[in-house]
Design an enzyme around this catalytic site. Structure first.
Site, PDB file in Angstrom:
ATOM      1  N   ILE A  78      -5.608  10.842  10.674  1.00 33.94           N
ATOM      2  CA  ILE A  78      -4.268  11.317  10.314  1.00 33.94           C
ATOM      3  C   ILE A  78      -4.379  12.467   9.325  1.00 33.94           C
ATOM      4  O   ILE A  78      -5.086  12.365   8.315  1.00 33.94           O
ATOM      5  CB  ILE A  78      -3.419  10.165   9.749  1.00 33.94           C
ATOM      6  CG1 ILE A  78      -3.233   9.118  10.848  1.00 33.94           C
ATOM      7  CG2 ILE A  78      -2.062  10.670   9.279  1.00 33.94           C
ATOM      8  CD1 ILE A  78      -2.513   7.892  10.406  1.00 33.94           C
ATOM      9  N   GLY A 108       0.841  -1.204   0.000  1.00 34.82           N
ATOM     10  CA  GLY A 108       0.000   0.000   0.000  1.00 34.82           C
ATOM     11  C   GLY A 108       0.871   1.247   0.000  1.00 34.82           C
ATOM     12  O   GLY A 108       0.525   2.270   0.590  1.00 34.82           O
ATOM     13  N   GLY A 134      -0.538   4.742  -0.965  1.00 33.70           N
ATOM     14  CA  GLY A 134      -1.705   5.258  -0.241  1.00 33.70           C
ATOM     15  C   GLY A 134      -1.382   6.425   0.675  1.00 33.70           C
ATOM     16  O   GLY A 134      -0.266   6.949   0.672  1.00 33.70           O
ATOM     17  N   GLN A 135      -2.373   6.795   1.486  1.00 37.82           N
ATOM     18  CA  GLN A 135      -2.251   7.984   2.341  1.00 37.82           C
ATOM     19  C   GLN A 135      -1.032   7.896   3.269  1.00 37.82           C
ATOM     20  O   GLN A 135      -0.223   8.822   3.312  1.00 37.82           O
ATOM     21  CB  GLN A 135      -3.528   8.134   3.194  1.00 37.82           C
ATOM     22  CG  GLN A 135      -3.559   9.411   4.018  1.00 37.82           C
ATOM     23  CD  GLN A 135      -4.458   9.308   5.256  1.00 37.82           C
ATOM     24  OE1 GLN A 135      -4.998   8.257   5.578  1.00 37.82           O
ATOM     25  NE2 GLN A 135      -4.609  10.419   5.943  1.00 37.82           N
ATOM     26  N   LYS A 151     -10.859  -4.151  11.930  1.00 35.02           N
ATOM     27  CA  LYS A 151      -9.724  -3.704  12.754  1.00 35.02           C
ATOM     28  C   LYS A 151      -9.589  -4.529  14.037  1.00 35.02           C
ATOM     29  O   LYS A 151      -8.474  -4.886  14.438  1.00 35.02           O
ATOM     30  CB  LYS A 151      -9.839  -2.206  13.074  1.00 35.02           C
ATOM     31  CG  LYS A 151      -9.593  -1.301  11.874  1.00 35.02           C
ATOM     32  CD  LYS A 151      -8.231  -1.567  11.238  1.00 35.02           C
ATOM     33  CE  LYS A 151      -7.921  -0.651  10.079  1.00 35.02           C
ATOM     34  NZ  LYS A 151      -6.705  -1.069   9.338  1.00 35.02           N
ATOM     35  N   TYR A 158     -15.541  -1.499   9.056  1.00 41.05           N
ATOM     36  CA  TYR A 158     -14.165  -1.049   9.279  1.00 41.05           C
ATOM     37  C   TYR A 158     -13.694  -1.490  10.672  1.00 41.05           C
ATOM     38  O   TYR A 158     -12.621  -2.085  10.821  1.00 41.05           O
ATOM     39  CB  TYR A 158     -14.126   0.479   9.158  1.00 41.05           C
ATOM     40  CG  TYR A 158     -12.769   1.108   9.319  1.00 41.05           C
ATOM     41  CD1 TYR A 158     -11.770   0.927   8.368  1.00 41.05           C
ATOM     42  CD2 TYR A 158     -12.490   1.933  10.411  1.00 41.05           C
ATOM     43  CE1 TYR A 158     -10.527   1.524   8.507  1.00 41.05           C
ATOM     44  CE2 TYR A 158     -11.263   2.539  10.553  1.00 41.05           C
ATOM     45  CZ  TYR A 158     -10.278   2.331   9.600  1.00 41.05           C
ATOM     46  OH  TYR A 158      -9.059   2.934   9.734  1.00 41.05           O
ATOM     47  N   ILE A 164      -0.544  -1.946  -6.098  1.00 41.11           N
ATOM     48  CA  ILE A 164      -1.420  -2.704  -6.989  1.00 41.11           C
ATOM     49  C   ILE A 164      -1.450  -1.955  -8.318  1.00 41.11           C
ATOM     50  O   ILE A 164      -1.244  -0.726  -8.334  1.00 41.11           O
ATOM     51  CB  ILE A 164      -2.847  -2.890  -6.406  1.00 41.11           C
ATOM     52  CG1 ILE A 164      -3.430  -1.557  -5.931  1.00 41.11           C
ATOM     53  CG2 ILE A 164      -2.832  -3.908  -5.280  1.00 41.11           C
ATOM     54  CD1 ILE A 164      -4.888  -1.616  -5.544  1.00 41.11           C
TER      55      ILE A 164
END
Ligand code: SER
Length: 318
Positions: free
Chosen positions: A173, A8, A11-12, A147, A143, A35
């Site tokens: 974040i 990832g 990503g962010q 988690k 979500y 990806i």
């Protein structure tokens, strides 16, 4: 000698974490896993190796682990809370089936694994103020379900197979590099973009909705310091409460308005985001992280606001 795979990486969090890891461990020792629909570009692509690493395809991770002799995996593949509600099966496939793949590769190749948890792992029945490290975790969002499962599965692989799994519960974040997509805490990033663009900000959450937040440099520092921490000192593993600040929309609005007096914010409540935010803690107790691996954030609301405004003005040519 560390050989690190960041899954990832575009990503962010991954886009900034990969560059910081390259600074610390050497460009060639940190592989940007991506990806095909999210290829690395710019500095991320130019500064070091990259490879396809799709959590839903175990073989792709195994190939990279073998080829680069990977010993540490930062597994950042996930859907954020609001998107996960509209695509629950996909959230599970990436978050849990994907994690299973990562943990299996880690078991076989002897890798340490960092997979973030979140404030989303808590729910309505969790104490909301000064939320303890060890407490009720009964989230009602997909979500959150993924988690909590992430935390349990990661602990399972540690106790059963000795895989060195470690994790933090990230708060919202805030960063000026890669925008988040589809999270409940995204408003705290969007508000800065509106302010710097000179636009009115429409806030999707009610006044008085408190959540924990953190500036990206502290989030990256947290992930790396936990992975470098002395295992002998770790009483907990998956996952540590960490926070830098807790605020509500009117508080961050005031912090920005102090520097941009003409900035205007109005409220238009998004019921799904509001319900999710209401189920999450107002403020976390992160004393275990402070005690077990010396966690300490550098930024508070004021210093983050000043830095965000300065960086975004430069980025948006304002
Ligand atoms: N930033 C995440 C979200 O809002 C919470 O961890 O979904």
């Amino acid at each position: 000698m560390k050989n690190i795979l960041v899954i990832g990486a575009t990503g962010q969090i991954g886009s900034e974490l990969t560059l910081e890891l390259r600074k610390r461990y050497g460009d060639d020792n940190v592989i940007a896993g991506y990806i095909p629909s999210a290829m690395p570009k710019g500095e991320l692509k130019a500064s070091g190796p990259s490879a396809i690493a799709d959590v839903t395809d175990r073989q792709s991770i195994e190939v990279v682990a073998r080829q680069f002799k990977v010993d540490t995996i930062y597994n950042l593949a996930a859907l954020l809370s609001v998107v996960a509600e509209s695509r629950p099966a996909m959230a599970w496939k990436i978050g849990i089936d994907g994690l299973w793949n990562v943990l299996e590769v880690a078991r076989e190749y002897g890798c340490a694994v960092f997979t973030p948890s979140s404030i989303g792992s808590f729910g309505d029945t969790t104490p909301h103020v000064n939320t303890p490290q060890d407490t009720t975790q009964r989230p009602r969002t997909m979500y959150g379900v993924t988690k909590v499962t992430t935390e349990l599965l990661s602990d399972y692989y540690f106790t059963k197979y000795g895989v060195d799994t470690r994790s933090v519960r990230f708060p919202g974040i805030i960063s000026n590099v890669t925008p988040p997509g589809g999270g409940t805490t995204d408003y705290a990033v969007d508000i800065f973009y509106s302010a710097v663009r000179g636009e009115k900000f429409i806030c999707p959450l009610k006044e008085g909705t408190y959540m924990d937040m953190m500036y990206m440099p502290d989030a990256i520092h947290a992930a790396i310091s936990l992975m470098e921490a002395d295992p002998e000192r770790l009483v907990h593993r998956n996952a540590f409460n960490i926070t830098s600040m807790s605020f509500s929309p009117e508080i961050i609005y005031a912090a920005i308005k102090k520097h941009m007096p003409d900035f205007v914010m109005e409220y238009k409540i998004d019921p799904l985001k509001q319900a999710i935010a209401d189920s999450w803690p107002d403020s976390l107790d992160d004393s275990c992280a402070r005690r077990e691996w010396d966690w300490k954030p550098l930024y508070n609301l004021e210093t983050m606001t000043v830095d965000m405004l300065e960086k975004l003005k430069a980025k948006l040519n304002k």
